[in-house]
Write a protein that holds these residues in place. Structure first.
Motif, PDB file in Angstrom:
ATOM      1  N   THR A   1      -1.590   2.446   7.217  1.00 18.11           N
ATOM      2  CA  THR A   1      -1.978   2.197   5.916  1.00 18.11           C
ATOM      3  C   THR A   1      -3.609   2.523   5.654  1.00 18.11           C
ATOM      4  O   THR A   1      -4.215   1.866   6.452  1.00 18.11           O
ATOM      5  CB  THR A   1      -1.702   0.951   5.418  1.00 18.11           C
ATOM      6  N   VAL A   2      -3.914   3.398   4.681  1.00 14.67           N
ATOM      7  CA  VAL A   2      -5.199   3.669   4.557  1.00 14.67           C
ATOM      8  C   VAL A   2      -5.511   3.263   2.830  1.00 14.67           C
ATOM      9  O   VAL A   2      -4.800   3.435   1.992  1.00 14.67           O
ATOM     10  CB  VAL A   2      -5.345   5.262   4.485  1.00 14.67           C
ATOM     11  N   GLN A   3      -6.578   2.450   2.957  1.00 16.77           N
ATOM     12  CA  GLN A   3      -7.100   1.884   1.807  1.00 16.77           C
ATOM     13  C   GLN A   3      -8.419   2.866   1.381  1.00 16.77           C
ATOM     14  O   GLN A   3      -9.392   2.743   1.927  1.00 16.77           O
ATOM     15  CB  GLN A   3      -7.583   0.439   1.789  1.00 16.77           C
TER      16      GLN A   3
ATOM     17  N   VAL B   1       1.327  13.253  -1.640  1.00 20.99           N
ATOM     18  CA  VAL B   1       1.789  12.254  -2.919  1.00 20.99           C
ATOM     19  C   VAL B   1       0.887  11.949  -3.961  1.00 20.99           C
ATOM     20  O   VAL B   1      -0.504  11.854  -3.541  1.00 20.99           O
ATOM     21  CB  VAL B   1       2.358  10.873  -2.024  1.00 20.99           C
ATOM     22  N   ARG B   2       1.199  11.499  -4.920  1.00 19.89           N
ATOM     23  CA  ARG B   2       0.018  11.195  -6.205  1.00 19.89           C
ATOM     24  C   ARG B   2       0.562  10.042  -7.105  1.00 19.89           C
ATOM     25  O   ARG B   2       1.661  10.056  -7.063  1.00 19.89           O
ATOM     26  CB  ARG B   2      -0.687  12.456  -6.792  1.00 19.89           C
ATOM     27  N   THR B   3      -0.500   9.328  -7.639  1.00 16.13           N
ATOM     28  CA  THR B   3      -0.054   8.283  -8.781  1.00 16.13           C
ATOM     29  C   THR B   3       0.146   9.253 -10.163  1.00 16.13           C
ATOM     30  O   THR B   3      -0.262  10.122 -10.091  1.00 16.13           O
ATOM     31  CB  THR B   3      -1.214   7.338  -8.789  1.00 16.13           C
TER      32      THR B   3
ATOM     33  N   SER C   1       3.799   6.814   0.754  1.00 14.49           N
ATOM     34  CA  SER C   1       3.731   6.153  -0.277  1.00 14.49           C
ATOM     35  C   SER C   1       2.452   5.705  -0.861  1.00 14.49           C
ATOM     36  O   SER C   1       1.451   5.733  -0.032  1.00 14.49           O
ATOM     37  CB  SER C   1       4.488   4.636  -0.398  1.00 14.49           C
ATOM     38  N   ILE C   2       2.101   5.614  -2.102  1.00 14.15           N
ATOM     39  CA  ILE C   2       0.738   5.556  -2.670  1.00 14.15           C
ATOM     40  C   ILE C   2       0.858   4.647  -3.813  1.00 14.15           C
ATOM     41  O   ILE C   2       1.833   4.574  -4.468  1.00 14.15           O
ATOM     42  CB  ILE C   2       0.175   6.876  -3.040  1.00 14.15           C
ATOM     43  N   ARG C   3      -0.012   3.626  -3.785  1.00  9.73           N
ATOM     44  CA  ARG C   3      -0.023   2.553  -5.215  1.00  9.73           C
ATOM     45  C   ARG C   3      -1.406   2.030  -5.309  1.00  9.73           C
ATOM     46  O   ARG C   3      -2.225   1.943  -4.285  1.00  9.73           O
ATOM     47  CB  ARG C   3       0.493   1.385  -4.378  1.00  9.73           C
TER      48      ARG C   3
ATOM     49  N   VAL D   1      -2.590   4.029   0.675  1.00  6.13           N
ATOM     50  CA  VAL D   1      -1.532   5.052   1.068  1.00  6.13           C
ATOM     51  C   VAL D   1      -0.889   4.604   2.392  1.00  6.13           C
ATOM     52  O   VAL D   1      -1.832   4.438   3.345  1.00  6.13           O
ATOM     53  CB  VAL D   1      -2.280   6.538   1.198  1.00  6.13           C
ATOM     54  N   THR D   2       0.483   4.548   2.568  1.00  6.72           N
ATOM     55  CA  THR D   2       1.117   4.222   3.683  1.00  6.72           C
ATOM     56  C   THR D   2       1.919   5.417   4.222  1.00  6.72           C
ATOM     57  O   THR D   2       2.661   6.028   3.337  1.00  6.72           O
ATOM     58  CB  THR D   2       1.942   3.046   3.348  1.00  6.72           C
ATOM     59  N   MET D   3       1.678   5.739   5.644  1.00  2.00           N
ATOM     60  CA  MET D   3       2.594   6.608   6.279  1.00  2.00           C
ATOM     61  C   MET D   3       3.691   5.863   7.133  1.00  2.00           C
ATOM     62  O   MET D   3       3.126   5.254   8.191  1.00  2.00           O
ATOM     63  CB  MET D   3       1.635   7.637   7.041  1.00  2.00           C
ATOM     64  N   LYS D   4       4.868   6.191   7.244  1.00  2.00           N
ATOM     65  CA  LYS D   4       5.775   5.434   7.760  1.00  2.00           C
ATOM     66  C   LYS D   4       6.522   6.486   8.787  1.00  2.00           C
ATOM     67  O   LYS D   4       6.564   7.711   8.821  1.00  2.00           O
ATOM     68  CB  LYS D   4       6.906   4.721   6.972  1.00  2.00           C
TER      69      LYS D   4
END
Length: 209
Positions: A33-35, A62-64, A77-79, A89-92
């Motif tokens: 996860t990157v903040q 990915v974008r919001t 995913s991005i929140r 941003v989370t990379m799974k």
């Protein structure tokens, strides 16, 4: 045209607008996860995550959509958290080929703002193997324990040779001396009694008619 240092920094994408970690690491098949943080003026702007070695050619993954609702795209995913002026941003299910250069970005009119992030995916098996190899070698603590044990043994031998053995010899000498003294006392008493008896008998013979 000469630019002041402040204007020169503002001319680069992301300067004083968005900040993030320079690099992150995650295990293969794991997640990372990157903040990224941004200034309050960009709260309602779209945020994005793109991949590419260069800012002007990176591909947005990915974008919001201007809200705090989480958006997903495959394993990404991005929140956006607008109250804290940051987005994650989370990379799974990381793969080896996910290693590369990425960018946290803010969409705006004109040139977008962004900051570069280096993502590294490492193999768990290789890390475990290297760790086991390291554990197979003596550590500093174990070497210290061996040295301490050797010193303890040497100290024990020194005490045994120079203190314990002489003490035992002295004690044995004292015991033998005491034993000899106790044996001499009855012998002297016996000799004294025998001599007294002989003198008495001789004296009686001299006195007898």
């Amino acid at each position: 045209m000469w630019l002041s240092p402040a204007l020169l920094l503002l001319s680069f994408p992301g300067c004083f607008s968005i900040q993030g970690p320079t690099s992150v690491r995650g295990p293969e098949q794991g997640s990372v996860t990157v903040q990224c943080n941004y200034s309050s003026r960009w709260q309602k702007h779209n945020k994005w995550w793109c991949r590419g070695a260069y800012w002007n050619t990176c591909r947005i993954l990915v974008r919001t959509t201007g809200s705090e609702k989480e958006k997903k795209s495959g394993r990404l995913s991005i929140r956006d958290n607008q109250r804290e002026n940051s987005f994650q941003v989370t990379m799974k299910m990381l793969k080896q080929n996910d290693t590369g250069t990425y960018w946290c970005g803010i969409e705006k009119i004109g040139t977008d703002r962004g900051t570069r992030v280096k993502v590294t995916v490492y193999s768990v098996g290789k890390d475990t193997m290297s760790t086991s190899k390291l554990l197979s070698w003596p550590t500093v603590d174990s070497s210290a324990d061996v040295m301490s044990s050797d010193m303890h043994r040497r100290t024990h031998y020194i005490l045994l040779v120079f203190v314990k053995v002489p003490a035992l010899l002295i004690l044995a000498g004292i015991v033998l001396w005491l034993k000899g003294s106790m044996q001499k006392v009855p012998e002297e008493q016996w000799r004294h009694t025998l001599c007294s008896n002989l003198d008495s008998e001789l004296l009686d013979k001299d006195i007898a008619p």
